[in-house]
Write an enzyme that holds these catalytic residues in place. Structure first.
Site, PDB file in Angstrom:
ATOM      1  N   LEU A  41       0.835  -1.202   0.000  1.00 52.66           N
ATOM      2  CA  LEU A  41       0.000   0.000   0.000  1.00 52.66           C
ATOM      3  C   LEU A  41       0.871   1.254   0.000  1.00 52.66           C
ATOM      4  CD1 LEU A  41      -2.551  -1.190   2.745  1.00 52.66           C
ATOM      5  CD2 LEU A  41      -2.301  -1.973   0.395  1.00 52.66           C
ATOM      6  N   ASP A  42       1.409   1.598  -1.151  1.00 49.96           N
ATOM      7  CA  ASP A  42       2.385   2.680  -1.234  1.00 49.96           C
ATOM      8  C   ASP A  42       1.752   3.960  -1.779  1.00 49.96           C
ATOM      9  OD1 ASP A  42       4.817   3.959  -1.080  1.00 49.96           O
ATOM     10  OD2 ASP A  42       5.561   3.190  -2.985  1.00 49.96           O
ATOM     11  N   GLY A  43       2.018   5.088  -1.105  1.00 50.12           N
ATOM     12  CA  GLY A  43       1.601   6.376  -1.633  1.00 50.12           C
ATOM     13  C   GLY A  43       0.543   7.112  -0.840  1.00 50.12           C
ATOM     14  N   THR A 233       1.827  -0.100  -5.661  1.00 51.92           N
ATOM     15  CA  THR A 233       1.362   1.132  -6.298  1.00 51.92           C
ATOM     16  C   THR A 233       2.450   2.199  -6.331  1.00 51.92           C
ATOM     17  OG1 THR A 233       0.425   1.709  -4.135  1.00 51.92           O
ATOM     18  CG2 THR A 233      -1.071   0.763  -5.757  1.00 51.92           C
ATOM     19  N   SER A 234       2.118   3.323  -6.943  1.00 49.64           N
ATOM     20  CA  SER A 234       2.971   4.517  -7.079  1.00 49.64           C
ATOM     21  C   SER A 234       4.154   4.315  -8.020  1.00 49.64           C
ATOM     22  CB  SER A 234       3.439   5.051  -5.723  1.00 49.64           C
ATOM     23  OG  SER A 234       4.451   4.251  -5.165  1.00 49.64           O
TER      24      SER A 234
END
Length: 288
Positions: A41-43, A233-234
């Protein structure tokens, strides 16, 4: 009158969208469906900054995204969903930020037990994976309560990695395997002495070997098969010390969207890519 019309229109549009999503999933289901999808869960913080939101609001937006993606996954037939919620390295952040995240985690963990939660809607069994001793007492107690309350659910599985890194997981598993093997050696030695009056060197040497199966028996993620898809993500392609043991034969997908921005189209694209390379991944798994 206008409110009724507006409410009816909203309901109709929602029903149409749900129907179209189910049709889309039926089409996808003609190909292989991943059994396990993992998410980094990046960003969240960058999203909050981008949207001029207050501290912590990015993580709240990220939680809403997580609930939506879990729903899509379970509707599609993905049995296992794993999320990297909090790394051991995150404890190095500012104390007030860590405390804020712990408070949010506690709030959302307690929310999982509410009747209308996705856990109850889809019969989800929840596991909290990691070095849980590092969590503060309220969060750890809440996590244990959720795991106990969902222990009889078996339709879908949610694994939440908290206070987790792969290096910690592997170190823990290796230490447990060594302790287990040492116990076996001691028992074997006692039995050999009692029977023959001496220790069988050949048997003693054989018992000293640590095998891959010994490590995997004690791995935190041993409750789930290896992921078929890992989504970060990101646009980042780093694994950030996440599932290093389990991801040698899975598809890596790195959309540029920040975590709160990810949606159905990203999931569909990941599954389509998985279906495209599925024969190759299966061949690689048989070779391992």
């Amino acid at each position: 009158m206008e409110n009724k019309i507006e409410s009816y229109a909203r309901s109709s549009v929602g029903s149409l969208v749900n129907h179209m999503r189910r049709l889309l999933f039926r089409v996808l289901s003609t190909g292989p469906i991943p059994n396990h999808i993992a998410f980094i869960l990046d960003g969240n913080r960058r999203y909050a900054k981008k949207q001029n939101l207050g501290e912590g609001m990015g993580h709240r937006a990220g939680f809403v995204t997580l609930m939506s993606l879990m729903k899509y996954c379970y509707e599609l037939g993905v049995k296992y969903v794993t999320v990297y919620a909090f790394s051991i390295d995150n404890f190095k952040r500012r104390p007030e930020e860590v405390q804020s995240l712990m408070d949010l985690m506690l709030e959302k963990i307690e929310g999982l037990l509410k009747e209308e939660s996705i856990v109850n809607q889809y019969g989800v069994r929840v596991y909290f994976v990691g070095n849980l001793k590092l969590l503060n007492a309220p969060v750890r107690d809440a996590a244990e309560k959720v795991m106990k309350a969902t222990a009889n659910n078996n339709k879908s599985i949610l694994l939440i990695c908290v206070a987790y890194t792969s290096t910690d997981e592997i170190t823990h598993a290796a230490q447990e395997a060594i302790d287990e093997k040492w116990g076996e050696i001691q028992e074997s030695s006692k039995a050999s002495i009692a029977q023959n009056g001496e220790i069988s060197q050949e048997k003693h040497e054989g018992n000293r070997t640590i095998k891959v199966a010994d490590i995997e028996r004690h791995i935190y993620m041993g409750v789930a098969p290896d992921p078929d898809i890992l989504v970060r993500t990101s646009g980042e392609t780093r694994l950030s010390n996440f599932l290093l043991w389990q991801t040698s034969t899975c598809l890596l997908y790195s959309p540029k969207a920040l975590w709160p921005e990810i949606g159905l189209r990203h999931l569909v694209w990941a599954v389509l890519n998985f279906q495209r390379v599925h024969p190759y991944l299966e061949k690689r798994r048989k070779q391992v």
